[in-house]
Design a protein around this motif. Structure first.
Motif, PDB file in Angstrom:
ATOM      1  N   LEU A  17      87.843  42.224  -5.202  1.00 29.96           N
ATOM      2  CA  LEU A  17      86.805  42.834  -4.370  1.00 29.96           C
ATOM      3  C   LEU A  17      86.975  42.331  -2.943  1.00 29.96           C
ATOM      4  CD1 LEU A  17      83.576  42.374  -6.575  1.00 29.96           C
ATOM      5  CD2 LEU A  17      84.975  44.437  -6.357  1.00 29.96           C
ATOM      6  N   ARG A  18      86.862  43.239  -1.980  1.00 27.10           N
ATOM      7  CA  ARG A  18      86.997  42.869  -0.575  1.00 27.10           C
ATOM      8  C   ARG A  18      85.789  43.328   0.209  1.00 27.10           C
ATOM      9  NH1 ARG A  18      91.401  45.729  -1.085  1.00 27.10           N
ATOM     10  NH2 ARG A  18      93.173  44.611  -1.933  1.00 27.10           N
ATOM     11  N   GLN A  19      85.053  42.349   0.740  1.00 27.32           N
ATOM     12  CA  GLN A  19      83.931  42.667   1.654  1.00 27.32           C
ATOM     13  C   GLN A  19      82.987  43.725   1.069  1.00 27.32           C
ATOM     14  OE1 GLN A  19      83.579  41.198   5.144  1.00 27.32           O
ATOM     15  NE2 GLN A  19      84.582  39.761   3.765  1.00 27.32           N
ATOM     16  N   VAL A  20      82.664  43.539  -0.213  1.00 28.94           N
ATOM     17  CA  VAL A  20      81.789  44.521  -0.870  1.00 28.94           C
ATOM     18  C   VAL A  20      80.321  44.181  -0.604  1.00 28.94           C
ATOM     19  CG1 VAL A  20      80.977  45.350  -3.124  1.00 28.94           C
ATOM     20  CG2 VAL A  20      83.440  45.204  -2.646  1.00 28.94           C
ATOM     21  N   SER A  21      79.582  45.167  -0.137  1.00 30.27           N
ATOM     22  CA  SER A  21      78.138  45.014   0.090  1.00 30.27           C
ATOM     23  C   SER A  21      77.396  46.132  -0.613  1.00 30.27           C
ATOM     24  CB  SER A  21      77.805  45.099   1.581  1.00 30.27           C
ATOM     25  OG  SER A  21      78.377  44.013   2.277  1.00 30.27           O
ATOM     26  N   LEU A  22      76.278  45.799  -1.222  1.00 32.55           N
ATOM     27  CA  LEU A  22      75.399  46.853  -1.736  1.00 32.55           C
ATOM     28  C   LEU A  22      73.987  46.330  -1.866  1.00 32.55           C
ATOM     29  CD1 LEU A  22      74.761  46.697  -5.144  1.00 32.55           C
ATOM     30  CD2 LEU A  22      77.200  47.046  -5.126  1.00 32.55           C
ATOM     31  N   ARG A  23      73.049  47.275  -1.911  1.00 27.20           N
ATOM     32  CA  ARG A  23      71.632  46.930  -2.064  1.00 27.20           C
ATOM     33  C   ARG A  23      71.056  47.736  -3.217  1.00 27.20           C
ATOM     34  NH1 ARG A  23      68.850  45.197   2.656  1.00 27.20           N
ATOM     35  NH2 ARG A  23      67.012  46.361   2.044  1.00 27.20           N
ATOM     36  N   VAL A  24      70.247  47.063  -4.012  1.00 27.91           N
ATOM     37  CA  VAL A  24      69.584  47.754  -5.113  1.00 27.91           C
ATOM     38  C   VAL A  24      68.087  47.532  -4.934  1.00 27.91           C
ATOM     39  CG1 VAL A  24      69.419  47.992  -7.612  1.00 27.91           C
ATOM     40  CG2 VAL A  24      71.580  47.239  -6.593  1.00 27.91           C
ATOM     41  N   GLU A  25      67.397  48.589  -4.518  1.00 27.62           N
ATOM     42  CA  GLU A  25      65.951  48.472  -4.280  1.00 27.62           C
ATOM     43  C   GLU A  25      65.202  48.481  -5.598  1.00 27.62           C
ATOM     44  OE1 GLU A  25      64.787  47.899  -1.338  1.00 27.62           O
ATOM     45  OE2 GLU A  25      66.464  48.527  -0.066  1.00 27.62           O
ATOM     46  N   LYS A  26      64.097  47.771  -5.598  1.00 25.17           N
ATOM     47  CA  LYS A  26      63.273  47.661  -6.803  1.00 25.17           C
ATOM     48  C   LYS A  26      62.858  49.041  -7.334  1.00 25.17           C
ATOM     49  CE  LYS A  26      59.249  44.937  -8.126  1.00 25.17           C
ATOM     50  NZ  LYS A  26      59.796  44.618  -9.435  1.00 25.17           N
ATOM     51  N   GLY A  27      62.979  49.204  -8.636  1.00 21.97           N
ATOM     52  CA  GLY A  27      62.497  50.435  -9.274  1.00 21.97           C
ATOM     53  C   GLY A  27      63.416  51.640  -9.145  1.00 21.97           C
ATOM     54  N   ALA A  35      87.645  54.565  -9.893  1.00 22.05           N
ATOM     55  CA  ALA A  35      88.708  54.736 -10.884  1.00 22.05           C
ATOM     56  C   ALA A  35      88.897  53.447 -11.689  1.00 22.05           C
ATOM     57  CB  ALA A  35      90.002  55.112 -10.169  1.00 22.05           C
ATOM     58  N   ASN A  36      89.705  53.506 -12.722  1.00 20.86           N
ATOM     59  CA  ASN A  36      90.034  52.311 -13.500  1.00 20.86           C
ATOM     60  C   ASN A  36      90.627  51.257 -12.576  1.00 20.86           C
ATOM     61  OD1 ASN A  36      90.991  54.598 -15.936  1.00 20.86           O
ATOM     62  ND2 ASN A  36      89.416  53.077 -16.282  1.00 20.86           N
ATOM     63  N   GLY A  37      90.154  50.030 -12.742  1.00 20.54           N
ATOM     64  CA  GLY A  37      90.710  48.935 -11.955  1.00 20.54           C
ATOM     65  C   GLY A  37      90.146  48.833 -10.548  1.00 20.54           C
ATOM     66  N   ALA A  38      89.137  49.638 -10.217  1.00 18.38           N
ATOM     67  CA  ALA A  38      88.580  49.621  -8.856  1.00 18.38           C
ATOM     68  C   ALA A  38      87.769  48.357  -8.572  1.00 18.38           C
ATOM     69  CB  ALA A  38      87.702  50.847  -8.631  1.00 18.38           C
ATOM     70  N   GLY A  39      87.328  47.679  -9.651  1.00 23.47           N
ATOM     71  CA  GLY A  39      86.574  46.438  -9.451  1.00 23.47           C
ATOM     72  C   GLY A  39      85.120  46.519  -9.894  1.00 23.47           C
ATOM     73  N   LYS A  40      84.768  47.554 -10.629  1.00 21.77           N
ATOM     74  CA  LYS A  40      83.360  47.763 -11.023  1.00 21.77           C
ATOM     75  C   LYS A  40      82.866  46.642 -11.941  1.00 21.77           C
ATOM     76  CE  LYS A  40      84.368  51.799 -12.879  1.00 21.77           C
ATOM     77  NZ  LYS A  40      85.843  51.783 -12.745  1.00 21.77           N
ATOM     78  N   SER A  41      83.664  46.338 -12.987  1.00 24.80           N
ATOM     79  CA  SER A  41      83.240  45.266 -13.903  1.00 24.80           C
ATOM     80  C   SER A  41      83.231  43.923 -13.189  1.00 24.80           C
ATOM     81  CB  SER A  41      84.187  45.169 -15.105  1.00 24.80           C
ATOM     82  OG  SER A  41      84.211  46.387 -15.794  1.00 24.80           O
ATOM     83  N   THR A  42      84.199  43.727 -12.315  1.00 20.01           N
ATOM     84  CA  THR A  42      84.262  42.474 -11.547  1.00 20.01           C
ATOM     85  C   THR A  42      82.975  42.283 -10.745  1.00 20.01           C
ATOM     86  OG1 THR A  42      86.663  42.667 -11.403  1.00 20.01           O
ATOM     87  CG2 THR A  42      85.593  41.247  -9.768  1.00 20.01           C
ATOM     88  N   LEU A  43      82.489  43.368 -10.165  1.00 18.10           N
ATOM     89  CA  LEU A  43      81.258  43.297  -9.381  1.00 18.10           C
ATOM     90  C   LEU A  43      80.074  42.869 -10.263  1.00 18.10           C
ATOM     91  CD1 LEU A  43      79.625  43.835  -6.814  1.00 18.10           C
ATOM     92  CD2 LEU A  43      79.643  46.265  -7.386  1.00 18.10           C
ATOM     93  N   ALA A 204      74.118  55.633  -4.628  1.00 17.00           N
ATOM     94  CA  ALA A 204      75.375  55.350  -5.332  1.00 17.00           C
ATOM     95  C   ALA A 204      76.443  54.839  -4.374  1.00 17.00           C
ATOM     96  CB  ALA A 204      75.867  56.618  -6.031  1.00 17.00           C
ATOM     97  N   TYR A 205      77.387  54.113  -4.968  1.00 11.45           N
ATOM     98  CA  TYR A 205      78.518  53.559  -4.221  1.00 11.45           C
ATOM     99  C   TYR A 205      79.809  53.963  -4.926  1.00 11.45           C
ATOM    100  CZ  TYR A 205      75.075  50.540  -1.998  1.00 11.45           C
ATOM    101  OH  TYR A 205      74.002  50.075  -1.295  1.00 11.45           O
ATOM    102  N   ILE A 206      80.822  54.291  -4.140  1.00 11.67           N
ATOM    103  CA  ILE A 206      82.139  54.575  -4.709  1.00 11.67           C
ATOM    104  C   ILE A 206      83.060  53.411  -4.329  1.00 11.67           C
ATOM    105  CG2 ILE A 206      84.093  56.175  -4.805  1.00 11.67           C
ATOM    106  CD1 ILE A 206      81.560  57.613  -5.640  1.00 11.67           C
ATOM    107  N   LEU A 207      83.655  52.809  -5.360  1.00 13.11           N
ATOM    108  CA  LEU A 207      84.594  51.699  -5.149  1.00 13.11           C
ATOM    109  C   LEU A 207      86.016  52.227  -5.303  1.00 13.11           C
ATOM    110  CD1 LEU A 207      83.502  48.537  -7.196  1.00 13.11           C
ATOM    111  CD2 LEU A 207      83.738  48.717  -4.729  1.00 13.11           C
TER     112      LEU A 207
END
Ligand code: ATP
Length: 235
Positions: A17-27, A35-43, A204-207
């Motif tokens: 993962l490189r410089q990944v930022s995201l926000r998840v608002e309550k509720g 794609a496969n290997g993009a880093g989703k599980s790592t995140l 949503a975010y695309i990695l």
């Protein structure tokens, strides 16, 4: 509110993962596609503390949680339903649900949550005494979600909940995600079923190869050319 702020994560010397930022608002339901290997599980693994970022921070309600051990992060009411489900296959449905609530001291609260899980998934209720290893793949996925709910999470994170699940169960899983959001629980969803997950997502975010390349409201991303071409098979 969950906030990932410019994290870098590597396996040894290999950056994931490189410089990944995201926000998840309550509720809300926030979806991550890639794609496969993009880093989703790592995140997701970094958020729950299985991995530690080299730089950047993860904050929950303003408090830095990156760097804390996973068991301490679990106490902060973040639950991960892992890819591959992670059930105890020799134990019954009921026992697996009980394990999900191991940190909850109040038996009344546990009973109420179990009743709610059985209401969401009547199929699990019918099979409460069945050993989980003999459930169908789809039923195991429902159980994994149910077990995640038993801890009473503020944020429920799901890694590919529809993977290997037949269509009628997939419908139920997405319906239930809507019901969970209605109950006030925040959802962070990694899904290969990009069409459905974007339809459901508030944001949503695309990695792509470890970087966020696109973000926006779910409905807006569904209309995006890159998303339509790369994930929805549309011209
Ligand atoms: P998928 O959709 O295939 O599950 P993903 O987007 O969840 O993919 P990750 O599993 O996060 O991707 O993997 C991101 C990158 O990190 C990949 O290149 C992968 O090979 C690598 N990786 C993942 N786990 C490890 C590990 N334990 N050791 C070394 N490299 C790893």
């Amino acid at each position: 509110m969950l906030e990932v702020d410019k994290i870098d994560v590597s396996y040894g010397e290999v950056p994931a993962l490189r410089q990944v930022s995201l926000r998840v608002e309550k509720g809300t339901i926030v979806s991550i596609a890639g794609a496969n290997g993009a880093g989703k599980s790592t995140l997701l693994k970094t958020i729950v503390g299985y991995l530690t970022p080299r730089s950047g921070v993860v904050r929950l309600n303003g408090e830095t949680i990156s760097g804390l051990p996973a068991y301490q992060i679990a106490r902060k009411r973040i639950a991960l339903v892992p890819e591959g489900r992670g059930l105890f296959s020799d134990m019954t449905v009921e026992e697996n649900l009980a394990l999900g609530a191991y940190s909850v001291p109040d038996r009344g609260v546990i009973a109420k949550r179990r009743a709610w899980v059985y209401e969401l998934f009547p199929r699990l209720s019918e099979r409460s005494a069945q050993v989980s290893g003999t459930l169908s793949g789809g039923e195991q996925q429902l159980l994994a979600i149910g077990r995640g709910l038993m801890s009473g999470p503020e944020i429920l994170m799901l890694d590919e909940p529809s993977l290997g699940v037949m269509p009628s169960f997939v419908d139920r899983i997405f319906e239930v995600l809507g019901e969970i959001r209605k109950s006030g629980t925040t959802i962070l969803l990694v899904e290969q079923n990009v069409d459905r997950s974007l339809r459901m997502a508030d944001y949503a975010y695309i990695l792509q190869t470890g970087e966020v390349v696109l973000e926006g409201k779910g409905e807006a991303l569904l209309k995006n050319d890159m998303v339509r071409h790369a994930f929805l098979g549309l011209a």
